[in-house]
Each structure stands twice: as structure tokens, then as C-alpha cells.
Design a protein around this motif. Structure first.
Motif, mmCIF file in Angstrom:
data_model
loop_
_atom_site.group_PDB
_atom_site.id
_atom_site.type_symbol
_atom_site.label_atom_id
_atom_site.label_comp_id
_atom_site.label_asym_id
_atom_site.label_seq_id
_atom_site.Cartn_x
_atom_site.Cartn_y
_atom_site.Cartn_z
ATOM 1 N N ASN A 177 -2.254 88.315 42.218
ATOM 2 C CA ASN A 177 -3.161 87.357 41.577
ATOM 3 C C ASN A 177 -2.552 86.903 40.258
ATOM 4 O O ASN A 177 -2.080 87.723 39.461
ATOM 5 C CB ASN A 177 -4.531 87.989 41.325
ATOM 6 C CG ASN A 177 -5.271 88.274 42.613
ATOM 7 O OD1 ASN A 177 -5.178 87.523 43.589
ATOM 8 N ND2 ASN A 177 -6.016 89.375 42.641
ATOM 9 N N ILE A 178 -2.569 85.603 40.019
ATOM 10 C CA ILE A 178 -1.909 85.054 38.836
ATOM 11 C C ILE A 178 -2.765 85.274 37.588
ATOM 12 O O ILE A 178 -3.922 84.871 37.526
ATOM 13 C CB ILE A 178 -1.630 83.546 39.010
ATOM 14 C CG1 ILE A 178 -0.622 83.344 40.146
ATOM 15 C CG2 ILE A 178 -1.095 82.945 37.711
ATOM 16 C CD1 ILE A 178 -0.368 81.882 40.466
ATOM 17 N N HIS A 179 -2.163 85.939 36.601
ATOM 18 C CA HIS A 179 -2.748 86.080 35.269
ATOM 19 C C HIS A 179 -1.901 85.223 34.338
ATOM 20 O O HIS A 179 -0.682 85.422 34.239
ATOM 21 C CB HIS A 179 -2.735 87.545 34.822
ATOM 22 C CG HIS A 179 -3.478 88.457 35.742
ATOM 23 N ND1 HIS A 179 -4.834 88.635 35.688
ATOM 24 C CD2 HIS A 179 -3.040 89.238 36.775
ATOM 25 C CE1 HIS A 179 -5.212 89.491 36.616
ATOM 26 N NE2 HIS A 179 -4.144 89.873 37.285
ATOM 27 N N ASP A 180 -2.510 84.278 33.681
ATOM 28 C CA ASP A 180 -1.774 83.296 32.889
ATOM 29 C C ASP A 180 -0.780 83.953 31.934
ATOM 30 O O ASP A 180 -1.130 84.866 31.179
ATOM 31 C CB ASP A 180 -2.743 82.435 32.077
ATOM 32 C CG ASP A 180 -3.553 81.491 32.946
ATOM 33 O OD1 ASP A 180 -3.212 81.339 34.131
ATOM 34 O OD2 ASP A 180 -4.536 80.912 32.440
ATOM 35 N N TYR A 198 1.082 79.909 35.312
ATOM 36 C CA TYR A 198 -0.197 79.596 34.684
ATOM 37 C C TYR A 198 -1.064 78.840 35.689
ATOM 38 O O TYR A 198 -0.571 77.955 36.398
ATOM 39 C CB TYR A 198 -0.009 78.709 33.441
ATOM 40 C CG TYR A 198 0.791 79.349 32.332
ATOM 41 C CD1 TYR A 198 0.151 79.970 31.258
ATOM 42 C CD2 TYR A 198 2.180 79.316 32.352
ATOM 43 C CE1 TYR A 198 0.893 80.541 30.229
ATOM 44 C CE2 TYR A 198 2.919 79.892 31.333
ATOM 45 C CZ TYR A 198 2.272 80.508 30.276
ATOM 46 O OH TYR A 198 3.001 81.078 29.259
ATOM 47 N N ARG A 199 -2.332 79.154 35.731
ATOM 48 C CA ARG A 199 -3.271 78.430 36.581
ATOM 49 C C ARG A 199 -3.740 77.162 35.884
ATOM 50 O O ARG A 199 -3.965 77.156 34.674
ATOM 51 C CB ARG A 199 -4.473 79.314 36.907
ATOM 52 C CG ARG A 199 -4.127 80.573 37.708
ATOM 53 C CD ARG A 199 -5.300 81.523 37.737
ATOM 54 N NE ARG A 199 -5.601 81.979 36.379
ATOM 55 C CZ ARG A 199 -6.697 82.634 36.047
ATOM 56 N NH1 ARG A 199 -7.609 82.904 36.952
ATOM 57 N NH2 ARG A 199 -6.900 83.014 34.791
ATOM 58 N N GLY A 203 -6.658 74.229 41.149
ATOM 59 C CA GLY A 203 -5.788 75.138 41.897
ATOM 60 C C GLY A 203 -4.307 74.901 41.691
ATOM 61 O O GLY A 203 -3.479 75.567 42.320
ATOM 62 N N ALA A 204 -3.932 73.947 40.819
ATOM 63 C CA ALA A 204 -2.517 73.696 40.553
ATOM 64 C C ALA A 204 -1.912 74.852 39.756
ATOM 65 O O ALA A 204 -2.627 75.629 39.111
ATOM 66 C CB ALA A 204 -2.355 72.386 39.790
ATOM 67 N N ILE A 205 -0.601 74.953 39.789
ATOM 68 C CA ILE A 205 0.119 76.038 39.115
ATOM 69 C C ILE A 205 1.221 75.454 38.244
ATOM 70 O O ILE A 205 2.011 74.608 38.692
ATOM 71 C CB ILE A 205 0.743 77.013 40.149
ATOM 72 C CG1 ILE A 205 -0.334 77.618 41.046
ATOM 73 C CG2 ILE A 205 1.543 78.103 39.433
ATOM 74 C CD1 ILE A 205 -1.349 78.482 40.334
ATOM 75 N N ARG A 206 1.263 75.915 36.991
ATOM 76 C CA ARG A 206 2.370 75.559 36.112
ATOM 77 C C ARG A 206 3.427 76.645 36.185
ATOM 78 O O ARG A 206 3.119 77.845 36.072
ATOM 79 C CB ARG A 206 1.902 75.404 34.669
ATOM 80 C CG ARG A 206 3.025 74.944 33.707
ATOM 81 C CD ARG A 206 2.566 74.964 32.257
ATOM 82 N NE ARG A 206 1.398 74.124 32.071
ATOM 83 C CZ ARG A 206 1.438 72.800 31.920
ATOM 84 N NH1 ARG A 206 2.589 72.176 31.944
ATOM 85 N NH2 ARG A 206 0.321 72.125 31.736
ATOM 86 N N ILE A 207 4.684 76.242 36.361
ATOM 87 C CA ILE A 207 5.821 77.164 36.452
ATOM 88 C C ILE A 207 6.661 76.979 35.202
ATOM 89 O O ILE A 207 7.162 75.869 34.936
ATOM 90 C CB ILE A 207 6.664 76.883 37.713
ATOM 91 C CG1 ILE A 207 5.803 77.004 38.967
ATOM 92 C CG2 ILE A 207 7.854 77.831 37.778
ATOM 93 C CD1 ILE A 207 6.502 76.530 40.231
ATOM 94 N N ARG A 208 6.818 78.011 34.414
ATOM 95 C CA ARG A 208 7.505 77.894 33.128
ATOM 96 C C ARG A 208 8.674 78.876 33.048
ATOM 97 O O ARG A 208 8.573 80.023 33.486
ATOM 98 C CB ARG A 208 6.531 78.147 31.985
ATOM 99 C CG ARG A 208 7.170 78.191 30.598
ATOM 100 C CD ARG A 208 6.145 78.031 29.508
ATOM 101 N NE ARG A 208 5.596 76.666 29.525
ATOM 102 C CZ ARG A 208 4.636 76.257 28.710
ATOM 103 N NH1 ARG A 208 4.110 77.090 27.827
ATOM 104 N NH2 ARG A 208 4.199 75.012 28.777
ATOM 105 N N SER A 209 9.779 78.398 32.462
ATOM 106 C CA SER A 209 10.964 79.224 32.239
ATOM 107 C C SER A 209 10.990 79.696 30.798
ATOM 108 O O SER A 209 10.469 79.019 29.901
ATOM 109 C CB SER A 209 12.238 78.426 32.535
ATOM 110 O OG SER A 209 12.265 77.982 33.873
ATOM 111 N N GLY A 233 5.143 89.221 43.780
ATOM 112 C CA GLY A 233 4.442 90.161 42.924
ATOM 113 C C GLY A 233 4.749 89.966 41.458
ATOM 114 O O GLY A 233 5.679 89.240 41.077
ATOM 115 N N ARG A 234 3.945 90.628 40.620
ATOM 116 C CA ARG A 234 4.121 90.561 39.171
ATOM 117 C C ARG A 234 5.306 91.418 38.743
ATOM 118 O O ARG A 234 5.451 92.561 39.163
ATOM 119 C CB ARG A 234 2.850 91.055 38.464
ATOM 120 C CG ARG A 234 2.919 90.987 36.939
ATOM 121 C CD ARG A 234 1.657 91.581 36.302
ATOM 122 N NE ARG A 234 1.531 92.992 36.622
ATOM 123 C CZ ARG A 234 2.118 93.958 35.916
ATOM 124 N NH1 ARG A 234 2.865 93.668 34.856
ATOM 125 N NH2 ARG A 234 1.956 95.220 36.254
#
Length: 247
Positions: A177-180, A198-199, A203-209, A233-234
């Protein structure tokens, strides 16, 4: 010949500290500094620490020997040196065929494998012949069960400053489960990726480097995420081996 009270005033002015600020740096109450400066006290167990805090010679402050900033009379530091590491034990090296110790567990290893045909397409699979050992105590401290732990290796520089190219990571397959703001390993269309997630609304997801100067944020819609991504997984652990500069 100057007195210790005169030298202390000079030292404190040199360091541009108030009596209160100096006392806080040394870890004493302000009256300790005040009594020394007014001459009510001529000795203190904290003289060395006061000298270090003010960046002056301890011998000069205590006895008037040498110059105020003469490093030959003792270490002259402008700030305290803080310990930022803790010795917890020795490293126990092992080979793949060594038996497990009582507290050891082996966790599966995931990697990208290129499809046959050499078209550059990859899939993320468990490498049955590769394992990484963890202490069960380490896993428990991270809140990870031995059945849920797995590992992989990061490729590329998108997470550098934090996780270097070639670093091994450990992730918890039971924590999907995604935790920001947490870091996750996921299978994106056959690519093994490790990123902050990040949620977003809908329901969209931000993907950050981590290296966001070179790798800007990506946003995936809920449908894209559902169709293209399989969460692994986390990430709870990472480690990088630094080669000797002599090699």
C-alpha cells in the motif's frame, strides 16, 4: 599577566558568544560562566570544553601559556565534534554454500532478465540461484517478516545522493500500500524500478526520483498504474559497496 576571568572574556568575544550561548555549548548552567568571568571562581572542570567552544588554546585559557590561538598548546576547534556512528559489531563474511547461522535467513533476489531474441525487452523475475542473507533480528527491527523480504539491485543514477547505482536494496513484499513519500520497488512493464511514490486525486500516482534535477517527476493515471505496474514492495534497506580508490 592576565587573569582567567580576563582571558575568558576575550575568548568569548573572539567566539562572538553570549554567556548563555557559551554555557549551552559547553553543557553547563550560565552561572558557571558568570562566576569565572567575575573572578568568583578561578577553577573549573569545564575549562577545556570552554576553550574548545571558543576556538582558543586550552593552555592559554587555563594558565595563560602561549598565544590565545596557538594550536600547539592544544586542539583548537570552533565547534564540538559529534559522534555520528555507533560500533555494533564485526562483519561476518560468508559464501553462498555456507550453512545459515541460527539468526540468518535467505531472501529471494529479483532482477531484470532480457527476453529471448535480443529485442531489448525485459521482464522482472526471481533469480532462483541468487539469494541475499539477512539477520532475522534486522528484519524484525524493520518490521519485516522473513517470508515477505526480498532483494534486488538498483541500476542507474535516478536515486543517487541516497541510493547509488549498483546498490542492493531490500523490500517488503507484504507492504504494497502506497504511503506518500516512501520508496517502493515495482515492476513497470518489465522494468524493475525503485522510486518515491505519492498518491494523487482520482487514483493517479506521482513517481519521483531522488535525482529530480535529471529525472523529472512522472504521473501515471489510475488506469495506467493498474494496467502497467505490479507493486513489489516498500524498500526498507539499501547498501552500497564502495571500491577502494587504490584499485
Amino acid at each position: 599577566m592576565t587573569t582567567i576571568s580576563q582571558r575568558l572574556k576575550l575568548a568569548r568575544k573572539h567566539a562572538r558568544l553570549t554567556q548563555k550561548a557559551l554555557a549551552e555549548k559547553v553543557g553547563v548552567e550560565q552561572p558557571v560562566i558568570s562566576q569565572l568571568e567575575t573572578g568568583r571562581s578561578q577553577k573549573s572542570a569545564f575549562i577545556y570544553d570552554i576553550a574548545v567552544a571558543c576556538g582558543v588554546s586550552p593552555a592559554w585559557l587555563s594558565h595563560g601559556s602561549g598565544d590565545m590561538l596557538d594550536a600547539r598548546n592544544g586542539p583548537v576547534l570552533t565547534t564540538f565534534a559529534d559522534s555520528n556512528a555507533e560500533l555494533i559489531g564485526d562483519i561476518s563474511a560468508w559464501d553462498e554454500d555456507d550453512p545459515l547461522d541460527e539468526d540468518d535467513v535467505e531472501v529471494p533476489y529479483f532482477a531484470e532478465v532480457e527476453f529471448a531474441g535480443g529485442n531489448g525487452m525485459t521482464e522482472v523475475v526471481e533469480m532462483g540461484d541468487r539469494k541475499l542473507r539477512f539477520s532475522a533480528t534486522t528484519l524484525r527491527a524493520a518490521g519485516v517478516s522473513s517470508q515477505g523480504a526480498a532483494c534486488a539491485r538498483v541500476k542507474g543514477k535516478s536515486m543517487e545522493r541516497l541510493i547509488l547505482d549498483g546498490a542492493a536494496i531490500g523490500f517488503d513484499m507484504h507492504d504494497t500500500n502506497i504511503h506518500d513519500g516512501e520508496i517502493y520497488a515495482f515492476n513497470h512493464g518489465g522494468m524493475l524500478r525503485v522510486k518515491y511514490l505519492y498518491r494523487l486525486p482520482g487514483g493517479a500516482i506521482r513517481i519521483r526520483s531522488e535525482n529530480d534535477d535529471e529525472y523529472p517527476d512522472e504521473v501515471m493515471s489510475a488506469k495506467q498504474w493498474h494496467d502497467e505496474v505490479r507493486m513489489l514492495g516498500r524498500v526498507f534497506w539499501w547498501s552500497t559497496v564502495r571500491r577502494s580508490p587504490k584499485r
